[in-house]
Design an enzyme around this catalytic site. Structure first.
Site, PDB file in Angstrom:
ATOM      1  N   SER A 108      -9.287   2.526   3.743  1.00  0.00           N
ATOM      2  CA  SER A 108      -8.385   3.176   2.809  1.00  0.00           C
ATOM      3  C   SER A 108      -7.599   2.211   1.933  1.00  0.00           C
ATOM      4  O   SER A 108      -6.970   2.638   0.962  1.00  0.00           O
ATOM      5  CB  SER A 108      -7.416   4.069   3.584  1.00  0.00           C
ATOM      6  OG  SER A 108      -6.567   3.319   4.417  1.00  0.00           O
ATOM      7  N   SER A 164      -9.611   0.416   7.949  1.00  0.00           N
ATOM      8  CA  SER A 164      -9.092   0.445   6.573  1.00  0.00           C
ATOM      9  C   SER A 164      -8.622  -0.886   6.005  1.00  0.00           C
ATOM     10  O   SER A 164      -8.319  -0.969   4.822  1.00  0.00           O
ATOM     11  CB  SER A 164      -7.944   1.455   6.478  1.00  0.00           C
ATOM     12  OG  SER A 164      -8.434   2.756   6.664  1.00  0.00           O
ATOM     13  N   LYS A 224       0.838  -1.204   0.000  1.00  0.00           N
ATOM     14  CA  LYS A 224       0.000   0.000   0.000  1.00  0.00           C
ATOM     15  C   LYS A 224       0.871   1.252   0.000  1.00  0.00           C
ATOM     16  O   LYS A 224       1.904   1.308   0.687  1.00  0.00           O
ATOM     17  CB  LYS A 224      -0.905  -0.039   1.234  1.00  0.00           C
ATOM     18  CG  LYS A 224      -1.925   1.073   1.339  1.00  0.00           C
ATOM     19  CD  LYS A 224      -2.800   0.815   2.566  1.00  0.00           C
ATOM     20  CE  LYS A 224      -3.745   1.965   2.846  1.00  0.00           C
ATOM     21  NZ  LYS A 224      -4.562   1.711   4.056  1.00  0.00           N
TER      22      LYS A 224
END
Length: 473
Positions: free
Chosen positions: A160, A184, A85
């Site tokens: 997220s 997230s 990520k």
């Protein structure tokens, strides 16, 4: 399947080196030399290319013939292609945090978690997209394409860790890095029909960006298509580094014969009522658990009625700090270029900053209320989200801040408590889906250090009601 559904559903499954393997299955095929690690990496790169123009999940892709960095050849996930990520430093790749407020620069070294992730043997192909600084529960932007849900590209992939979830759900890679500061990992897992476990605070190496804060909310992990992949990741992470303050986990390989007492929470502790489809999915899961011999009973989780406002204030403090220290990310950082959600959080915090000591004190006391709710229970079953996956645009940072925050709080009503308390929490795909076929997630929460219990229940549910597969729908 109608023509319209065919146009909006996207997946990359095909007859290639990856086949329909999960990460554990692919690693086993590589060990048996049925598939080469380089061949698997090339197949994944081709799959990403096949879906990226519709999903927009990748921030940086290290395409062939550029060399891929691989973890140790004897790692349990050796040769499995994956992504990190884009809020985590990976040597040689820029870290952009999903923000247009600065120009990212290449990281000089791996973040501690990136090293821990690599220790499992995975091959990193690049980095996935996230909303600005991970603040939003959807991966959308003011002036860029959103990350789209592969089950229906008109809907959110969650946030997220939306980019990671979209790639894994679409079959481009079997597993990907995610992290969770308010939901997230679990939110995109729920939106995309994946397994998403937020570990206990301190189960994996601490997140470099939040460990210096008065309350560390963020924990790293993965999203995957199978329970055994998440279990394999946690076992590998523990081999790299184990927190002596937590009970050892080891490799969990299946359900337990132990019968559990599970609390059922249909509406959030702060009073948000879940919608009909979500309630039905959670209730159906409860009935399945009872059929497996577990006891399920209603439970109340009585947290401070100021929890939601306090969490939002703390979130605003994070945005304020990022705006104040942004030049450490890029010399051209301009807080005025932060998106509408980030700016709104910051401005709201500036109006309420004097409340900070009380906010932190009350949030830390949530641990007591959480422990009280768990008396006599092994797990709590609840929704992940208060309503089903929204269409793109509803939570876009261009929405006026007051309206946007109201919508977010009516959506993300269950997950933040675990971040504040530091307890493990797991999103699993429910057996049922929405009327238009989108996944619904159910959430299990446990006491600190009890990931094993979560994984054992997850294995049992996966065996009893196998997860829906995007390539079969």
């Amino acid at each position: 399947m109608t023509t319209s559904e065919e146009r909006t559903r996207v997946h990359a499954f095909r007859d290639d080196a990856l086949a329909e393997h999960d990460a554990v299955g692919l690693a086993a095929a590589i060990r048996r030399r049925e598939v080469g690690a380089a061949e698997a990496a090339r197949a994944a790169a081709e799959r990403v290319r096949a879906v990226e123009d519709r999903l927009h999940a990748v921030q940086v892709h290290r395409d062939a013939p550029a060399p891929y960095e691989e973890g140790p050849a004897d790692g349990p996930l050796a040769g499995v292609p994956t992504f990190v990520k884009d809020n985590t430093d990976y040597r040689g790749l820029p870290t952009g945090h999903g923000s247009a407020a600065f120009t990212p620069r290449a990281a000089r070294r791996h973040a501690p978690f990136a090293r821990q992730f690599l220790s499992s043997g995975v091959t990193v192909l690049g980095k996935t997209r996230l909303p600005e600084f991970g603040f939003s529960p959807t991966t959308e932007y003011e002036d860029a394409e959103p990350v789209r849900n592969p089950w229906n590209t008109g809907h959110s992939a969650g946030g997220s860790s939306g980019g990671s979830a979209a790639l894994v759900a679409a079959g481009a890679v079997p597993i990907a890095h995610a992290n969770d500061g308010g939901g997230s990992i679990r939110i995109p897992a729920a939106c995309c029909g994946l397994v998403g476990l937020k570990p206990t605070r301190g189960r994996v190496v601490r997140n470099a960006q939040s460990r210096q804060l008065p309350l560390d909310l963020v924990t790293d992990g993965v999203v995957s298509r199978s329970v055994r992949d998440t279990a394999a990741f946690l076992a590998a992470a523990e081999t790299h580094w184990r927190n002596p303050k937590l009970p050892p986990l080891g490799l969990v390989e299946g359900p337990s014969q132990r019968r559990l007492r599970i609390g059922l929470l249909l509406d959030s502790p702060n009073g948000v009522r879940s919608d009909a489809a979500t309630r039905a999915a959670v209730t159906e899961t409860a009935k399945t658990l009872e059929g497996l011999g577990h006891t399920v009973q209603p439970v109340e989780l009585s947290i401070d009625p100021r929890f939601t406002d306090d969490f939002l204030t703390y979130w605003g403090m994070l945005s304020f700090l990022l705006g104040a220290t942004g030049r450490t990310l890029g010399t051209d950082f301009d807080r005025h270029r932060m998106d509408g959600l980030s700016r709104g959080l910051r401005e709201t915090y500036l109006e309420n900053w004097r409340r900070t000591p009380g906010v932190v004190r009350r949030l830390k006391r949530t641990t007591e209320a959480y422990a009280a709710g768990f008396r006599g229970l092994d797990l709590i079953l609840s929704p992940v989200l208060a309503h089903t996956t929204p269409e793109l645009g509803r939570l876009n940072p261009n929405v006026p801040y007051a309206t946007l925050v109201e919508r977010i709080l009516a959506y993300v009503a269950f997950t933040p408590v675990n971040n504040v308390v530091g307890t493990p929490s797991l999103s699993l795909p429910a057996a049922s889906a929405t009327e238009d076929g989108l996944p619904i997630g159910v959430m299990f929460s446990a006491r600190p250090g009890h990931e094993r219990t979560l994984l054992e229940v997850a294995f049992a549910l996966e065996a009893e009601q196998p997860f829906r597969r995007i390539q079969d729908v």
